[in-house]
Design a protein around this motif. Structure first.
Motif, PDB file in Angstrom:
ATOM      1  N   PRO A 120       0.679  -3.413  11.835  1.00 50.27           N
ATOM      2  CA  PRO A 120       0.002  -3.750  10.571  1.00 50.27           C
ATOM      3  C   PRO A 120      -0.334  -2.521   9.743  1.00 50.27           C
ATOM      4  O   PRO A 120      -0.427  -2.609   8.516  1.00 50.27           O
ATOM      5  CB  PRO A 120      -1.284  -4.449  11.034  1.00 50.27           C
ATOM      6  CG  PRO A 120      -0.983  -4.947  12.404  1.00 50.27           C
ATOM      7  CD  PRO A 120      -0.004  -3.978  13.008  1.00 50.27           C
ATOM      8  N   ARG A 121      -0.511  -1.362  10.384  1.00 54.18           N
ATOM      9  CA  ARG A 121      -0.955  -0.192   9.628  1.00 54.18           C
ATOM     10  C   ARG A 121       0.181   0.512   8.888  1.00 54.18           C
ATOM     11  O   ARG A 121      -0.059   1.557   8.266  1.00 54.18           O
ATOM     12  CB  ARG A 121      -1.665   0.803  10.538  1.00 54.18           C
ATOM     13  CG  ARG A 121      -0.796   1.350  11.645  1.00 54.18           C
ATOM     14  CD  ARG A 121      -1.548   2.365  12.478  1.00 54.18           C
ATOM     15  NE  ARG A 121      -0.877   2.582  13.748  1.00 54.18           N
ATOM     16  CZ  ARG A 121      -1.218   3.546  14.597  1.00 54.18           C
ATOM     17  NH1 ARG A 121      -2.213   4.349  14.310  1.00 54.18           N
ATOM     18  NH2 ARG A 121      -0.576   3.676  15.728  1.00 54.18           N
ATOM     19  N   THR A 123       2.331   1.186   5.882  1.00 52.99           N
ATOM     20  CA  THR A 123       2.262   0.866   4.458  1.00 52.99           C
ATOM     21  C   THR A 123       3.623   0.372   3.978  1.00 52.99           C
ATOM     22  O   THR A 123       4.656   0.598   4.626  1.00 52.99           O
ATOM     23  CB  THR A 123       1.875   2.098   3.625  1.00 52.99           C
ATOM     24  OG1 THR A 123       2.888   3.099   3.802  1.00 52.99           O
ATOM     25  CG2 THR A 123       0.520   2.655   4.030  1.00 52.99           C
ATOM     26  N   ASP A 142       0.392  10.064  -1.273  1.00 53.03           N
ATOM     27  CA  ASP A 142       0.105   9.024  -0.273  1.00 53.03           C
ATOM     28  C   ASP A 142      -1.319   8.468  -0.407  1.00 53.03           C
ATOM     29  O   ASP A 142      -1.825   7.863   0.523  1.00 53.03           O
ATOM     30  CB  ASP A 142       0.340   9.560   1.151  1.00 53.03           C
ATOM     31  CG  ASP A 142       0.702   8.438   2.134  1.00 53.03           C
ATOM     32  OD1 ASP A 142       1.229   7.406   1.681  1.00 53.03           O
ATOM     33  OD2 ASP A 142       0.456   8.603   3.338  1.00 53.03           O
ATOM     34  N   HIS A 143      -1.957   8.693  -1.542  1.00 53.30           N
ATOM     35  CA  HIS A 143      -3.320   8.188  -1.752  1.00 53.30           C
ATOM     36  C   HIS A 143      -3.486   7.500  -3.113  1.00 53.30           C
ATOM     37  O   HIS A 143      -4.589   7.408  -3.628  1.00 53.30           O
ATOM     38  CB  HIS A 143      -4.345   9.311  -1.601  1.00 53.30           C
ATOM     39  CG  HIS A 143      -4.595   9.677  -0.170  1.00 53.30           C
ATOM     40  ND1 HIS A 143      -5.476   8.996   0.632  1.00 53.30           N
ATOM     41  CD2 HIS A 143      -4.016  10.608   0.622  1.00 53.30           C
ATOM     42  CE1 HIS A 143      -5.462   9.525   1.860  1.00 53.30           C
ATOM     43  NE2 HIS A 143      -4.575  10.497   1.876  1.00 53.30           N
ATOM     44  N   GLY A 144      -2.386   7.104  -3.718  1.00 52.83           N
ATOM     45  CA  GLY A 144      -2.509   6.339  -4.954  1.00 52.83           C
ATOM     46  C   GLY A 144      -2.843   7.159  -6.178  1.00 52.83           C
ATOM     47  O   GLY A 144      -3.262   6.616  -7.195  1.00 52.83           O
ATOM     48  N   THR A 158       3.456  -1.474  -8.753  1.00 49.93           N
ATOM     49  CA  THR A 158       2.535  -1.457  -7.620  1.00 49.93           C
ATOM     50  C   THR A 158       2.715  -0.144  -6.866  1.00 49.93           C
ATOM     51  O   THR A 158       3.824   0.372  -6.775  1.00 49.93           O
ATOM     52  CB  THR A 158       2.880  -2.646  -6.691  1.00 49.93           C
ATOM     53  OG1 THR A 158       2.633  -3.862  -7.388  1.00 49.93           O
ATOM     54  CG2 THR A 158       2.069  -2.626  -5.408  1.00 49.93           C
ATOM     55  N   LEU A 159       1.622   0.375  -6.328  1.00 48.79           N
ATOM     56  CA  LEU A 159       1.710   1.595  -5.521  1.00 48.79           C
ATOM     57  C   LEU A 159       2.013   1.194  -4.082  1.00 48.79           C
ATOM     58  O   LEU A 159       1.166   0.626  -3.396  1.00 48.79           O
ATOM     59  CB  LEU A 159       0.395   2.371  -5.596  1.00 48.79           C
ATOM     60  CG  LEU A 159       0.023   2.882  -6.986  1.00 48.79           C
ATOM     61  CD1 LEU A 159      -1.370   3.505  -6.972  1.00 48.79           C
ATOM     62  CD2 LEU A 159       1.042   3.884  -7.498  1.00 48.79           C
ATOM     63  N   CYS A 161       2.205   2.929  -1.524  1.00 44.46           N
ATOM     64  CA  CYS A 161       1.462   3.675  -0.499  1.00 44.46           C
ATOM     65  C   CYS A 161       0.084   3.077  -0.254  1.00 44.46           C
ATOM     66  O   CYS A 161      -0.558   3.401   0.727  1.00 44.46           O
ATOM     67  CB  CYS A 161       1.317   5.150  -0.885  1.00 44.46           C
ATOM     68  SG  CYS A 161       0.039   5.478  -2.124  1.00 44.46           S
ATOM     69  N   LEU A 162      -0.398   2.222  -1.156  1.00 42.53           N
ATOM     70  CA  LEU A 162      -1.764   1.700  -1.023  1.00 42.53           C
ATOM     71  C   LEU A 162      -1.794   0.232  -0.617  1.00 42.53           C
ATOM     72  O   LEU A 162      -2.777  -0.467  -0.858  1.00 42.53           O
ATOM     73  CB  LEU A 162      -2.555   1.879  -2.330  1.00 42.53           C
ATOM     74  CG  LEU A 162      -3.132   3.265  -2.600  1.00 42.53           C
ATOM     75  CD1 LEU A 162      -4.117   3.218  -3.767  1.00 42.53           C
ATOM     76  CD2 LEU A 162      -3.832   3.847  -1.374  1.00 42.53           C
ATOM     77  N   THR A 163      -0.710  -0.224  -0.009  1.00 40.70           N
ATOM     78  CA  THR A 163      -0.727  -1.594   0.478  1.00 40.70           C
ATOM     79  C   THR A 163       0.040  -1.634   1.793  1.00 40.70           C
ATOM     80  O   THR A 163       0.934  -0.820   2.015  1.00 40.70           O
ATOM     81  CB  THR A 163      -0.133  -2.575  -0.552  1.00 40.70           C
ATOM     82  OG1 THR A 163      -0.347  -3.907  -0.095  1.00 40.70           O
ATOM     83  CG2 THR A 163       1.364  -2.331  -0.757  1.00 40.70           C
ATOM     84  N   PHE A 164      -0.350  -2.535   2.668  1.00 40.55           N
ATOM     85  CA  PHE A 164       0.337  -2.654   3.951  1.00 40.55           C
ATOM     86  C   PHE A 164       1.542  -3.586   3.797  1.00 40.55           C
ATOM     87  O   PHE A 164       1.459  -4.613   3.111  1.00 40.55           O
ATOM     88  CB  PHE A 164      -0.620  -3.183   5.019  1.00 40.55           C
ATOM     89  CG  PHE A 164      -1.743  -2.235   5.318  1.00 40.55           C
ATOM     90  CD1 PHE A 164      -1.489  -0.970   5.835  1.00 40.55           C
ATOM     91  CD2 PHE A 164      -3.068  -2.582   5.066  1.00 40.55           C
ATOM     92  CE1 PHE A 164      -2.518  -0.076   6.104  1.00 40.55           C
ATOM     93  CE2 PHE A 164      -4.104  -1.703   5.331  1.00 40.55           C
ATOM     94  CZ  PHE A 164      -3.827  -0.444   5.846  1.00 40.55           C
ATOM     95  N   VAL A 166       2.774  -5.639   5.803  1.00 37.89           N
ATOM     96  CA  VAL A 166       2.532  -6.985   6.326  1.00 37.89           C
ATOM     97  C   VAL A 166       1.914  -7.898   5.254  1.00 37.89           C
ATOM     98  O   VAL A 166       2.048  -9.118   5.320  1.00 37.89           O
ATOM     99  CB  VAL A 166       1.631  -6.902   7.588  1.00 37.89           C
ATOM    100  CG1 VAL A 166       0.228  -6.406   7.238  1.00 37.89           C
ATOM    101  CG2 VAL A 166       1.573  -8.226   8.318  1.00 37.89           C
ATOM    102  N   MET A 167       1.271  -7.281   4.242  1.00 38.45           N
ATOM    103  CA  MET A 167       0.646  -8.072   3.178  1.00 38.45           C
ATOM    104  C   MET A 167       1.645  -8.461   2.084  1.00 38.45           C
ATOM    105  O   MET A 167       1.297  -9.214   1.176  1.00 38.45           O
ATOM    106  CB  MET A 167      -0.490  -7.270   2.529  1.00 38.45           C
ATOM    107  CG  MET A 167      -1.644  -6.955   3.460  1.00 38.45           C
ATOM    108  SD  MET A 167      -2.766  -5.719   2.740  1.00 38.45           S
ATOM    109  CE  MET A 167      -3.403  -6.602   1.312  1.00 38.45           C
TER     110      MET A 167
END
Lengths: 267, 334
Positions: A120-121, A123, A142-144, A158-159, A161-164, A166-167
Motif C-alpha cells: 500500500p505504501r 506511491t 517527491d513531496h509535491g 495530479t501529482l 508522488c502524493l498519492t498511493f 492502491v488508491m
C-alpha cells in the motif's frame, strides 16, 4: 568451501509483461554476483593450495600469498555484503511485516490494464516508474513541490508522488507516454502541446518537461483567463530550474490560441 | 515510509468504526498525509481511504444548496471544483479566491475540502523528526521558540507552540461562520454533530498535539456555509514570499455590508499569522456602525492584532497583518 551461484529468479514481470525492476543500479563499482563468486573461488583455491598455517613455519613466500589472499577475500566480503545490503530494496515489495503486505493492484495506464504486486505504501509515481517501467513521470522533489511527476487521473492533472497507487485503481491514468494517443494522435505523432514546447523552446534539460506538458494540457481545459499572467499562475506548481518559463508560457498560449481558433472555425 | 495496511471501507459506518482504532488515519486527497508519511512525521499503521465512499454517495463530493439559502460542500469535494463552482464564486467570492490562492493547480485537484481544514502545520521543526517538537512529540520542547521562526504565528500562541495554521480556505470559512457536519462511530443520529469551524480547531495552549475537537473515528462529512447575502462583497487577500504557490505570511478574509458608506455588518479573519484559522470579532466590532474610511480600517487592524506576541524573526508580521487587513478592507469597500 566453494560458493555456488545463488538461485536466481527469472526477471519479475507483471501481467502485461512489463519487467519489474529488482533494484536501481548505481554508477560506482558494482561487481556482478557471478564475478564475486568467481573471484572468491579463485582466492579460496589459492588459499587451499598453500601450506597450512603454522606459527613456526612462516616462509616469506607463503605469508605474502596468505596476506594477499586475505586482503582480496576481505575486499570481496565487503563487496558481497554491499551487494546484499543494496539488494534489499528489491525486498521492499515483498511483505516486510504482517501489515501492509504486497497485493495485486490493478491500474489502467495509457489505455492498458496493469496488474502490479504492490505494498500500500507504494506511491503512484513509484508504481509507474519502478514497477511498470513507465518512466515519463519524473521524480523531482517527491513531496509535491516541483510538479515533475504530474500525470492525468481521469483527465485531471495530479501529482503522482502524493498519492498511493492502491488508491488509483479503476481510474484512467495518462502519462506523457500516452498523451498524444489520448488526444487521438496515431503512431509517433506528437500531441500539439509537445510540438509547441519544441517550437517555442519550452525546455532546456528536459527533466521537468513531461510534468510541464501534462500540467499544460490540463490547464488548457481549466477555466483560466486569457492573459500570460493567468498561465503563469495556473502553472505555478511546475518548477523549471533551467528557467524555460518564457518558452513554456509561449507554448501554452500558442496551443490555447490555436484551439480557440479551431473551435471558432467549427462554429 | 513505515508499512501500513490499507482499507477501502464500503460505508461510513465501517469507516468510522475502523477509524476509531489507535494508529489509524483517514485519507482523502493525501496531499498532506502522504508527504508527512514520507517524512515519518505521520506513521499510521492503518489507513482508511474515504474516497470510495464518494462513489456510493455523490453528495460527499459535491456542492449543493441548503434549504436555508446557504451552501453545503461535501467533505470530499476537491478544492479546484469548489473554487470554480458558480454559486461559490458569486455568493462567497472570499472562499473561491482563498481556494485559488492556495497550493498549486495539481494539489487543488487532489486535496479535499475537509482535508484542507485538517492539514497539519508547515512548521519546519514539526516536519523534521530530528528536532524536538511539542506537537509531534508531546513534552519534547519547541524548537521554533529559539529557532528560525519567521513563518510562525503571532496570535493564539503559547509557550509550548507557535506553529501557524497553514490553510487559506479555513480562514475564509471561519469568516463566513461556516460549520462542519461530523459523523462518529456508533448509531445514528447520536453519532452526528455540527461543529462551527471557529470551534473545530483548538489553541495549542499546553497540548499542541491536540489540534481539533474531533474524536477518534469522527469524520467530517460536509461543510455548511450559512446564507450571508453581503458576502457577495467579500475577498481574500494573501501576502507571501512568491507571487504564487507559497503559504501566506499574512492573509485577510473580509466581507462588508455597506450602505451609503456606512458599515452595517462585517466579517474579518486572518491567516498566516495564527495557530488556528483566526476570526477577529474585535476587528468586526471596530468596523460595524462606522464609516468605511482608512481611519476605521486602521482601527480595525489595530484591534485585530492587539495581543499579538512576536518572536525573533516574525515581528514583521504584526505590521504586515495590519496592512494586509487595511488593504483588504479598502479593496472590498471600493
Amino acid at each position: 568451501m566453494r560458493m555456488t551461484t545463488p538461485p536466481t529468479d527469472p526477471p519479475r514481470r507483471d501481467a502485461e509483461g512489463y519487467r519489474v525492476p529488482e533494484f536501481a543500479s548505481e554508477s560506482h563499482w558494482d561487481p556482478s554476483w557471478a564475478e564475486c563468486v568467481r573471484l572468491y573461488n579463485e582466492v579460496a583455491e589459492a588459499l587451499s593450495a598453500s601450506p597450512p598455517p603454522a606459527v613456526d613455519n612462516q616462509s616469506s613466500d607463503w605469508s605474502r600469498r596468505q596476506f594477499v589472499a586475505t586482503v582480496v577475500a576481505a575486499a570481496l566480503a565487503i563487496a558481497l555484503t554491499r551487494r546484499v545490503a543494496r539488494a534489499e530494496p528489491a525486498a521492499l515489495p515483498r511483505p516486510a511485516t504482517t501489515s501492509g503486505s504486497a497485493a495485486a493492484v490493478k491500474l489502467r495506464v495509457n489505455g492498458r490494464e496493469l496488474s502490479l504486486d504492490l505494498e500500500p505504501r507504494v506511491t503512484l509515481l513509484d508504481a509507474l516508474r519502478e514497477y511498470a517501467g513507465i518512466t515519463g513521470p519524473k521524480k523531482g522533489c517527491d513531496h509535491g513541490q516541483c510538479g515533475a511527476c504530474t500525470v492525468h487521473v481521469n483527465g485531471r492533472r495530479t501529482l503522482s508522488c502524493l498519492t498511493f497507487a492502491v488508491m488509483q485503481q479503476g481510474k484512467e491514468i495518462t502519462t506523457i507516454e500516452g498523451l498524444a494517443a489520448s488526444a487521438g494522435a496515431s503512431g509517433d505523432a506528437l500531441h500539439p502541446m509537445q510540438q509547441a514546447f519544441i517550437d517555442h523552446d519550452g525546455f532546456q534539460c528536459g527533466y521537468c518537461t513531461s510534468g510541464q506538458i501534462m500540467s499544460a494540457t490540463a490547464v488548457v481545459r481549466e477555466p483560466w483567463g486569457l492573459a500570460d499572467d493567468d498561465v503563469r499562475e495556473a502553472m505555478s506548481g511546475n518548477i523549471c530550474r533551467c528557467g524555460a518559463y518564457p518558452g513554456i508560457v509561449a507554448a501554452i498560449q500558442a496551443v490555447r490560441k490555436a484551439s480557440a481558433a479551431d473551435q471558432g472555425g467549427r462554429r | 515510509m513505515k508499512p501500513f495496511d490499507y482499507t477501502a471501507p464500503a460505508s461510513l459506518d465501517e469507516a468510522t468504526r475502523a477509524g476509531a482504532r489507535p494508529a489509524t488515519r483517514f485519507i482523502a486527497g493525501g496531499t498532506t498525509l502522504v508527504d508527512l508519511m514520507k517524512l515519518e512525521v505521520e506513521t499510521p499503521e492503518h489507513l482508511i481511504d474515504l474516497n470510495p465512499l464518494g462513489d456510493g454517495d455523490p453528495s460527499l463530493g459535491t456542492v449543493s444548496e441548503l434549504p436555508n439559502g446557504g451552501l453545503r460542500i461535501g467533505a470530499l469535494a476537491r478544492m479546484s471544483d469548489v473554487a470554480w463552482t458558480a454559486n461559490v464564486k458569486e455568493r462567497y467570492p472570499v472562499l473561491s479566491r482563498a481556494l485559488l490562492l492556495a497550493a498549486s493547480g495539481q494539489i487543488r485537484n487532489m486535496a479535499s475540502m475537509a482535508g484542507n481544514l485538517l492539514q497539519r502545520t508547515r512548521c519546519p521543526y514539526f516536519r523534521d523528526t530530528a528536532t524536538p517538537c511539542n506537537k509531534r512529540e508531546p513534552g519534547s520542547g519547541c524548537s521554533a521558540m529559539q529557532g528560525f521562526n519567521r513563518s510562525h504565528a503571532i496570535l493564539g500562541t503559547s509557550e509550548h507552540c507557535i506553529a501557524t495554521h497553514p490553510s487559506d480556505p479555513a480562514v475564509a470559512l471561519v469568516a463566513l461562520g461556516a460549520s462542519v457536519r461530523v459523523r462518529g462511530p456508533g448509531a445514528q443520529p447520536s453519532a452526528e454533530r455540527t461543529i462551527p469551524i471557529a470551534s473545530l480547531h483548538v489553541l495549542p495552549a499546553t497540548r499542541p498535539e491536540r489540534e481539533t475537537v474531533l474524536n477518534p473515528g469522527e469524520v467530517i462529512t460536509s461543510i455548511e456555509i450559512p446564507p450571508l447575502p453581503f458576502a457577495r462583497r467579500s475577498l481574500y487577500l494573501k501576502v507571501r514570499d512568491r507571487a504564487s504557490y507559497a503559504f501566506a505570511l499574512a492573509s485577510a478574509a473580509v466581507a462588508l455590508d455597506l450602505a451609503n458608506g456606512t458599515i452595517r455588518d462585517a466579517r474579518v479573519a486572518l491567516g498566516g499569522v495564527a495557530t488556528t484559522p483566526w476570526r477577529s470579532t474585535a476587528a468586526e466590532r471596530a468596523l460595524i456602525g462606522k464609516r468605511a474610511t482608512p481611519a476605521t480600517f486602521r482601527a480595525a487592524a489595530e484591534a485585530a492584532l492587539r495581543g499579538a506576541v512576536a518572536h525573533r524573526d516574525n515581528a514583521f508580521k504584526v505590521e504586515l497583518a495590519k496592512r494586509t487587513l487595511v488593504r483588504a478592507l479598502t479593496q472590498v469597500s471600493a
